[in-house]
Design a protein around this motif. Structure first.
Motif, PDB file in Angstrom:
ATOM      1  N   HIS A   1      -5.050  -3.510  -2.562  1.00 35.22           N
ATOM      2  CA  HIS A   1      -4.855  -4.865  -3.091  1.00 35.22           C
ATOM      3  C   HIS A   1      -3.446  -5.355  -2.851  1.00 35.22           C
ATOM      4  CE1 HIS A   1      -8.704  -5.373  -4.878  1.00 35.22           C
ATOM      5  NE2 HIS A   1      -8.617  -4.181  -5.454  1.00 35.22           N
ATOM      6  N   LYS A   2      -3.337  -6.650  -2.680  1.00 39.39           N
ATOM      7  CA  LYS A   2      -2.031  -7.305  -2.536  1.00 39.39           C
ATOM      8  C   LYS A   2      -1.103  -6.885  -3.685  1.00 39.39           C
ATOM      9  CE  LYS A   2       0.066 -11.831  -2.445  1.00 39.39           C
ATOM     10  NZ  LYS A   2      -0.035 -13.215  -2.285  1.00 39.39           N
ATOM     11  N   GLY A   3       0.117  -6.570  -3.348  1.00 32.45           N
ATOM     12  CA  GLY A   3       1.112  -6.244  -4.376  1.00 32.45           C
ATOM     13  C   GLY A   3       1.161  -4.774  -4.755  1.00 32.45           C
ATOM     14  N   ARG A   4       0.142  -4.013  -4.296  1.00 30.10           N
ATOM     15  CA  ARG A   4       0.150  -2.578  -4.678  1.00 30.10           C
ATOM     16  C   ARG A   4       1.196  -1.792  -3.899  1.00 30.10           C
ATOM     17  NH1 ARG A   4      -4.959   1.183  -4.898  1.00 30.10           N
ATOM     18  NH2 ARG A   4      -3.277   2.630  -4.511  1.00 30.10           N
ATOM     19  N   VAL A   5       1.743  -0.775  -4.546  1.00 32.53           N
ATOM     20  CA  VAL A   5       2.717   0.084  -3.861  1.00 32.53           C
ATOM     21  C   VAL A   5       1.964   0.901  -2.811  1.00 32.53           C
ATOM     22  CG1 VAL A   5       4.255   2.051  -4.158  1.00 32.53           C
ATOM     23  CG2 VAL A   5       4.274   0.207  -5.826  1.00 32.53           C
ATOM     24  N   VAL A   6       2.431   0.815  -1.562  1.00 31.40           N
ATOM     25  CA  VAL A   6       1.758   1.563  -0.496  1.00 31.40           C
ATOM     26  C   VAL A   6       2.633   2.685   0.065  1.00 31.40           C
ATOM     27  CG1 VAL A   6       0.121  -0.191   0.274  1.00 31.40           C
ATOM     28  CG2 VAL A   6       2.438  -0.219   1.178  1.00 31.40           C
ATOM     29  N   VAL A   7       3.904   2.683  -0.312  1.00 27.67           N
ATOM     30  CA  VAL A   7       4.791   3.745   0.169  1.00 27.67           C
ATOM     31  C   VAL A   7       5.665   4.194  -0.989  1.00 27.67           C
ATOM     32  CG1 VAL A   7       6.864   4.152   1.558  1.00 27.67           C
ATOM     33  CG2 VAL A   7       4.880   3.085   2.614  1.00 27.67           C
ATOM     34  N   LYS A   8       5.763   5.506  -1.142  1.00 26.56           N
ATOM     35  CA  LYS A   8       6.594   6.078  -2.224  1.00 26.56           C
ATOM     36  C   LYS A   8       7.220   7.333  -1.645  1.00 26.56           C
ATOM     37  CE  LYS A   8       4.839   5.484  -6.927  1.00 26.56           C
ATOM     38  NZ  LYS A   8       3.905   6.071  -7.870  1.00 26.56           N
ATOM     39  N   VAL A   9       8.375   7.205  -1.028  1.00 27.28           N
ATOM     40  CA  VAL A   9       8.974   8.375  -0.385  1.00 27.28           C
ATOM     41  C   VAL A   9      10.173   8.864  -1.198  1.00 27.28           C
ATOM     42  CG1 VAL A   9       9.925   9.334   1.756  1.00 27.28           C
ATOM     43  CG2 VAL A   9       8.298   7.447   1.865  1.00 27.28           C
ATOM     44  N   PRO A  10      10.139  10.127  -1.637  1.00 24.76           N
ATOM     45  CA  PRO A  10      11.284  10.621  -2.412  1.00 24.76           C
ATOM     46  C   PRO A  10      12.521  10.800  -1.544  1.00 24.76           C
ATOM     47  CG  PRO A  10       9.615  12.336  -2.141  1.00 24.76           C
ATOM     48  CD  PRO A  10       9.072  11.111  -1.475  1.00 24.76           C
ATOM     49  N   ARG A  11      13.642  10.590  -2.138  1.00 22.80           N
ATOM     50  CA  ARG A  11      14.919  10.652  -1.419  1.00 22.80           C
ATOM     51  C   ARG A  11      15.151  11.991  -0.711  1.00 22.80           C
ATOM     52  NH1 ARG A  11      19.754   7.986  -1.438  1.00 22.80           N
ATOM     53  NH2 ARG A  11      21.389   9.312  -0.599  1.00 22.80           N
ATOM     54  N   ARG A  12      14.594  13.025  -1.279  1.00 26.81           N
ATOM     55  CA  ARG A  12      14.845  14.350  -0.691  1.00 26.81           C
ATOM     56  C   ARG A  12      14.261  14.477   0.727  1.00 26.81           C
ATOM     57  NH1 ARG A  12      10.802  18.327  -3.672  1.00 26.81           N
ATOM     58  NH2 ARG A  12      12.568  19.733  -3.478  1.00 26.81           N
TER      59      ARG A  12
END
Ligand SMILES: C[S@@+](CC[C@H](N)C(=O)[O-])C[C@H]1O[C@@H](n2cnc3c(N)ncnc32)[C@H](O)[C@@H]1O
Length: 517
Positions: free
Chosen positions: A110-121
């Motif tokens: 859906h529009k607005g959903r988070v599609v990428v979540k990459v941890p800094r490590r």
């Protein structure tokens, strides 16, 4: 907009710090680093389709690709990464984007959903380079620039093969040979000179190539070629061609991180820093995706996230934005393509085309505000130029009397207030000269191109409408044509607006009304 010459060499200033060792993280990254991604990204390329110059020489079996992708996903999971319903896969042959892309998983997105979540490590950054026992001390000793450090980091990790924490990521990056013909920095000389003749883009590429040569020399002089043990197959890992490859990878896929807010303990970070963010850099760009789908970094969660700018059905390719206002020529120069949605027509010109300056005093004022004629560039769009360009040109052509009226006494203290004075028209004579210079610059540039806007457009349309492989243009040539057409549209539009301004000045319209109308 007028600004000091941008270059991939003018990265953020080096940020020296000694982070506490954290065993599980690549090269001891520090936690709680207050960085934020600006989302002005970089990205990459793959084999050029139907280029006539290079046909993809690397044929990798499907199962080999699947294995690489699986290994990459496994590594990301071990870093605490969430896939957010995205599937990484090779782009189909009829897709304008090359190499890999991301598609929506089951149920769509859906529009607005988070599609990428990459941890800094998982990031490969200047910070991880400085913490690397191989690179860190050498970079400090030789005072390498941020860009040189990142090039060296990437080349070392590539040469370390399976020993590198980023091995599975680096395996998915395109090889040099896949990029020839796909990225202008790697186009053969004949191709770039022919296809970009007359365009300021050509000068930018030549300067970038010169930068690569200088970076190579700097790395060799720093002793970087000794970093890899002999006999590991890494011999000659710092060649000029390898430095060019690293530059293309960084240009086309690195993200710019804003570390400005960070001042903690004895350690200080300033300005922006570049980082490769694995997984996030597998998304292809779409110019209709705006600011909302640029990567954002949260220092609270130490995670880089990105949202969908629209809804996607299952299996549909998901796009992000490499920067919401990127012009066609910026896209071509940094990423090697221009998508058809792009309507940001603009051309960047060196301020020297507005020369000569009226006198030495004018030059000193511009230098005092960091906008010297030799290092400044300005942007023309179909709407003309913005206030900063007008102010710069007013100073460039100002008479000694006008400089005095602005309060300029050739000492840097009065420079800023003098620039504010020139942010409005100062006299009819000055303003008319400003507009005439800008018009000359447009005319001169349009005359430098060997082909007209109409000829370029006709060539592109004919190529798009033909199924005949002989008449159809190589893929990279079409990207170049789109960028040239965009530059010419900007110049033609700017000419129209500037002519109108000149007519108003000639008609005796009051200078105050000139600004309002
Ligand atoms: C960050 S990478 C994106 C992933 C890339 N396709 C890969 O295989 O790794 C950026 C590169 O992807 C390609 N690309 C991205 N968006 C594109 C588009 N809209 N059209 C054509 N190529 C695109 C360009 O080669 C660009 O330099």
């Amino acid at each position: 907009m007028i600004h000091s010459c941008p270059d991939f060499h003018s990265g953020s200033p080096p940020c020296h710090y000694a982070g506490a060792a954290m065993a599980a993280l690549p090269y001891t990254m520090r936690t709680g680093l207050n960085a934020r991604s600006l989302g002005t990204a970089g990205r990459r390329i793959c084999c050029s389709k139907n280029d006539g110059i290079v046909v993809n020489p690397v044929t990798v079996a499907e199962s080999e690709i699947d294995k690489k992708v699986e290994r990459f996903r496994g590594w990301l999971r071990s870093m605490g990464h969430e896939e957010c319903n995205l599937k990484l896969q090779k782009c189909p042959g009829n897709d304008p984007a090359q190499g890999y892309g991301m598609v929506a998983g089951p149920g769509g997105i859906h529009k607005g959903r988070v599609v990428v979540k990459v941890p800094r490590r998982a990031f490969l950054s200047e910070e991880t380079a400085r913490n690397c026992p191989l690179i860190g001390p050498l970079a400090k000793r030789a005072a390498l620039s941020t860009w040189q450090i990142m090039c060296l980091h990437l080349l070392c990790e590539r040469a370390r093969g399976q020993q590198s924490p980023w091995f599975s990521y680096i395996c998915l990056l395109p090889f040099e040979i896949e990029l020839v013909g796909a990225h202008p920095l790697l186009w053969p000389q004949r191709m770039r000179r022919e296809w970009l003749a007359g365009s300021p883009m050509l000068d930018i590429i030549e300067r970038r190539l010169q930068n690569c040569r200088e970076d190579h020399e700097a790395l060799i002089a720093a002793g970087a070629s000794e970093l890899m043990p002999v006999g590991t197959g890494s011999g000659g890992f710092i060649t000029e061609a390898a430095v060019r490859w690293a530059a293309v990878i960084l240009l086309s896929r690195a993200f710019s991180l804003d570390l400005e807010e960070q001042v903690q303990g004895p350690v200080e970070f300033y300005g922006r820093s570049i980082a490769l963010v694995p997984w996030a850099d597998m998304l292809n760009h779409c110019s209709s995706a705006g600011k909302d789908s640029c990567l954002a970094y949260s220092r609270v969660s130490d995670v880089a996230t990105l949202r969908a700018h629209k809804s996607y059905t299952e299996g549909e390719q998901v796009y992000d934005s490499y920067g919401s206002n990127l012009s066609a020529s910026q896209l071509l120069l940094d990423y090697g393509f221009v998508d058809q949605e792009n309507q940001n027509h603009a051309v960047d010109l060196p301020a020297s085309v507005l020369a000569p300056l009226k006198s030495k005093s004018n030059a000193i004022l511009l230098e005092a505000v960091g906008l010297s004629i030799s290092r400044s560039i300005y942007t023309l769009t179909p709407l003309g130029v913005d206030e900063s360009v007008l102010a710069w040109t007013r100073v460039a052509v100002a008479s000694p009397r006008e400089l005095v009226d602005a309060g300029w006494r050739e000492d840097s203290r009065g420079a800023s207030s003098a620039m504010v004075y020139f942010s409005k028209p100062v006299s009819r004579e000055n303003e008319s000269e400003v507009v005439r210079r800008l018009l000359w610059a447009c005319e001169a540039l349009l005359n430098k191109y060997p082909t007209t806007l109409e000829e370029d457009t006709a060539m592109l349309v004919a190529s798009d409408n033909t199924c005949n492989q002989v008449v159809s243009l190589p893929w990279a040539r079409k990207q170049a044509l789109r960028a040239l057409i965009s530059e010419k549209l900007a110049l033609r539009g700017a000419q129209r607006v500037l002519w109108q301004r000149l007519q108003k000045l000639r008609s005796g319209l009051s200078l105050d009304l000139l600004e309002i109308q």
